[in-house]
Every structure is written in C-alpha cells, then in structure tokens.
Design a protein around this motif. Structure first.
Motif, PDB file in Angstrom:
ATOM      1  N   ILE A  63       0.829  -1.207   0.000  1.00 20.64           N
ATOM      2  CA  ILE A  63       0.000   0.000   0.000  1.00 20.64           C
ATOM      3  C   ILE A  63       0.864   1.257   0.000  1.00 20.64           C
ATOM      4  O   ILE A  63       0.582   2.227  -0.718  1.00 20.64           O
ATOM      5  CB  ILE A  63      -0.939   0.022   1.219  1.00 20.64           C
ATOM      6  N   ARG A  71       0.038  11.502   1.902  1.00 22.20           N
ATOM      7  CA  ARG A  71      -0.913  10.849   2.800  1.00 22.20           C
ATOM      8  C   ARG A  71      -0.886  11.541   4.151  1.00 22.20           C
ATOM      9  O   ARG A  71       0.082  12.267   4.469  1.00 22.20           O
ATOM     10  CB  ARG A  71      -0.547   9.365   2.993  1.00 22.20           C
ATOM     11  N   LEU A  83      -7.457  -0.489   8.535  1.00 28.11           N
ATOM     12  CA  LEU A  83      -8.654  -0.628   7.723  1.00 28.11           C
ATOM     13  C   LEU A  83      -8.892  -2.115   7.488  1.00 28.11           C
ATOM     14  O   LEU A  83      -8.038  -2.818   6.931  1.00 28.11           O
ATOM     15  CB  LEU A  83      -8.496   0.089   6.382  1.00 28.11           C
ATOM     16  N   VAL A 167      -8.085   2.356   0.664  1.00 25.29           N
ATOM     17  CA  VAL A 167      -7.328   3.019   1.720  1.00 25.29           C
ATOM     18  C   VAL A 167      -7.282   4.526   1.470  1.00 25.29           C
ATOM     19  O   VAL A 167      -7.498   5.333   2.385  1.00 25.29           O
ATOM     20  CB  VAL A 167      -5.902   2.445   1.820  1.00 25.29           C
ATOM     21  N   GLU A 171      -8.720   7.506   3.877  1.00 28.95           N
ATOM     22  CA  GLU A 171      -7.858   8.568   4.384  1.00 28.95           C
ATOM     23  C   GLU A 171      -8.367   9.944   3.965  1.00 28.95           C
ATOM     24  O   GLU A 171      -8.282  10.905   4.740  1.00 28.95           O
ATOM     25  CB  GLU A 171      -6.425   8.343   3.889  1.00 28.95           C
ATOM     26  N   MET A 178      -4.139   5.265   7.556  1.00 25.75           N
ATOM     27  CA  MET A 178      -4.349   3.859   7.858  1.00 25.75           C
ATOM     28  C   MET A 178      -2.984   3.172   7.920  1.00 25.75           C
ATOM     29  O   MET A 178      -2.288   3.026   6.912  1.00 25.75           O
ATOM     30  CB  MET A 178      -5.226   3.199   6.787  1.00 25.75           C
ATOM     31  N   TYR A 181      -3.608  -2.641   6.698  1.00 32.03           N
ATOM     32  CA  TYR A 181      -4.761  -3.062   5.894  1.00 32.03           C
ATOM     33  C   TYR A 181      -4.932  -4.567   6.043  1.00 32.03           C
ATOM     34  O   TYR A 181      -3.970  -5.332   5.923  1.00 32.03           O
ATOM     35  CB  TYR A 181      -4.515  -2.709   4.428  1.00 32.03           C
ATOM     36  N   ASP A 287      -1.529  -5.604   4.155  1.00 28.64           N
ATOM     37  CA  ASP A 287      -0.493  -4.714   3.646  1.00 28.64           C
ATOM     38  C   ASP A 287       0.843  -5.420   3.796  1.00 28.64           C
ATOM     39  O   ASP A 287       0.982  -6.394   4.549  1.00 28.64           O
ATOM     40  CB  ASP A 287      -0.514  -3.386   4.401  1.00 28.64           C
TER      41      ASP A 287
END
Length: 367
Positions: A63, A71, A83, A167, A171, A178, A181, A287
């Motif tokens: 991710i 981000r 998440l 994701v 966000e 996050m 994941y 992730d």
C-alpha cells in the motif's frame, strides 16, 4: 459483507430501538479474530515448514508504494489505525456462495480499527457501503490510474481501484492515516467458521431472508459457515431493512466469533489448530508490513490484552439521503467528532452518534 452487486431499497421502515448490552464478558479484538488461530498453532509447534506453509498462504499488497508520500502523517503517540475489509475479491470458492452473478471484486464490509496508545483499548468504526463520498483519484496495484468521482458509493473505491484505492478513500474521508490493511474474503470466512466447528449466537426474533438464504427462529443457534455468511449478509427482515441494520448484525457476530476464537487451544488438537491457521491465513490479504506469519504474530500479540469492556464499536455517523433513501450521507459535523477523537487518541463522545441514522437491528443478535 453483502449478497448483492448493487443495493436495493434500504429506506427505514420503523424507528430505531435502543441498544442491548451483551451479558457475557468477551475478550479480544476484531482483527485478532482472523489471525489468532495462526498465532496459536505457530507458537505451539515451532516447526519451520509450518511457517513456510502459512507464509505462502498470505497475500500482501504494498500500500505504501502505491500511495506514495501524499498521505496523512502517522500518529506520533503509538496509536494505530487499521482498515479491515470483508470482500469476495478472490475467485473460485466465492463464485459458489450465491448472491447472483457478479463480475469483478466487491468490498461490502469496512471497519476502521483504532488501537489506542498502550494497546489497552480500541474503537471500531464501521463505514456503510451505501455512503455517498468523494472518491479521490487513485492508482491500483497494477499501475492503472482512476479519476476522482463525486457522490459515488463508498464501496466503489474497492471495485474501481482495489485495496489501495479503498485506503486512499478512507484517508481522504477521515484525514487519518491507515497504518495497516487487512482483508478477509467470503469463501475463507465461511471455511473458517466451519473449521472452528461453528459459532453460537442468540436471536431475539425470527430471521427470514431469502436473499441471504438465512432462516432462523428466535433462540440460540450454533451457526455453520454457510449460516454465518448468511447472517453477516442479511439485511431483509431485520431492523429497517437497510445496510445499517446489517452492520449491527455484523458487529454482534464479530463479538461471537472473537469469543469463539479465544478458546481455541484449550481442548483442541494440534491438527485442528493447524487447519484453523491454514484456513485463516488463506483468507487474509494484508499490507506488506503484515505479510508474514511473524509480523501477524507480533501485531496481534500487541492486541491480546484488549477486553470487551475496552472495545467500543460504532457506525460512522450518517443520515439517509433525502434525494434517495437507498443511500446515506456522512453527517459531517458528527463525523468530525469521531475523526477528531481518533486523531487525538481520545474516546469517541456519545454525542457523535446521537440522532444519526441507525439500522434498528441492535440486539437482534447477541453472543
């Protein structure tokens, strides 16, 4: 989780009822329900090939590479946000589970799990799939780009751009990074329940839903995998018939599942423990930071002391869309209270969910 590719009428039919508190003390956390089985078997065997086999089961997605640096910042206080998605993205077994002909991947269950500093308490915020949101421009794991879209259903993020797009959408919606994941697929969920030997729930009223193929009389039931999958897909005949009611059933079932998982290893054979670990890891997509058994052990080990009295589960504050009762809109003022609480690692205020739309299904199912 859902049994349909597109939602049907979900408008409210009766006023919401008050919550009913579970009577049994439960320990554990939502995420641990999917990973604890692997921890038990690996910790108990110490055999190298077990690690290799289970590692090979886990799918992971980088991710961080896909989303880059644009981000929200990580929290500096030691709290974490995960998440968690429930999906039918894996082909094969999922095709046999019914629910109509559906092409592509779907994600119809989404939960933000906020683990507070010190890992002694947590908040779980469910995001209704029918919420109309701004889906930001995103790039999927194959490198394809997808433009931004306004007023689209939340679950379109996953079907459009996969995990990374989901994701990024969360966000953008919350302003919160996050950190991890986790995705659980339908076929693996069903098999996990069967491998556990079922999960016990109590229903306060009859559930009769032809769409999810679930028919239960009021009372206590030991659900097998197919019934459990039907329960978390059910929206007709309970509460107001909306996706919000289904979320309440899902949250109640998760508590039952966590309660079931926490007892494995006490009277369970090593063979069953391995089968559980094998099933659970096959059901997971993570992730890349969680993409190994060792990483999952370390991660879930930090969550094991979170008890039910320190676990707070809510639905993201929403209101029914007056232009389309089959959709919901984020209650921005109240949702802002939720996101501020998570950002500042504080309890979510009770006022944040007061007066928001509910599914009127709380208390229909209890552990």
């Amino acid at each position: 989780m859902s049994d349909e590719s597109t939602p049907e009428s979900t408008g409210p039919q009766r006023p919401a009822g008050g919550p009913r508190k579970g009577r049994r003390r439960r320990r554990g956390l939502l995420v641990a329900a999917w990973t604890a089985v692997a921890i038990v078997v690996v910790g108990g065997t110490g055999v190298g090939f077990v690690y290799a086999k289970l590692n090979g089961n886990i799918r992971s997605i980088d991710i961080n590479r896909v989303l880059g640096s644009d981000r929200p910042r990580k929290s500096p206080d030691g709290s974490e946000n995960i998440l968690v998605l429930g999906s039918d993205s894996r082909s094969g077994g999922n095709r046999k589970l019914g629910g109509g002909d559906v092409s592509g991947a779907r994600s119809d269950t989404a939960m933000i799990v906020h683990v507070r500093r010190g890992h002694r308490s947590a908040d779980v915020v469910s995001i209704p799939r029918d919420t109309l949101v701004l889906r930001p421009a995103c790039t999927d794991s194959a490198g394809a780009t997808h433009g931004a879209a306004h007023a689209v259903m939340f679950n379109s993020a996953y079907s459009t751009g996969g995990a990374a797009c989901a994701v990024k959408t969360v966000e953008a919606l919350t302003g919160i990074r996050m950190d991890h994941y986790l995705e659980v697929d339908f076929a693996g969920f069903r098999k996990l329940v069967d491998t556990l030997g079922g999960v016990t729930v109590t229903t306060s009223e009859n559930i009769d839903d032809a769409k999810s193929h679930l028919h239960l009389k009021a009372g206590t039931h030991r659900l097998d995998g197919r019934q459990a999958l039907g329960l978390v897909r059910t929206r007709h005949g309970v509460g107001d018939g909306s996706d919000l009611g289904r979320i309440q059933l899902q949250q109640a079932f998760v508590r039952s599942l966590v309660d079931e998982v926490k007892h494995i290893g006490l009277l369970t054979s090593p063979k069953k423990l391995y089968d559980l670990a094998d099933t659970a890891t096959k059901a997971l997509t993570t992730d890349s930071d969680l993409g190994s058994v060792n990483s999952l052990i370390s991660f879930a080990g930090g969550l094991k002391d979170i008890g039910a009295s320190h676990l707070h589960m809510i639905t993201m504050p929403v209101q029914y869309d007056p232009a389309d009762r089959n959709r919901v809109l984020v209650d921005k003022a109240k949702a802002a209270q939720v996101w501020a609480a998570l950002k500042n690692d504080r309890p979510i205020p009770a006022d944040a969910t007061r007066g928001t739309a509910t599914g009127d299904a709380r208390g229909v199912v209890t552990p």
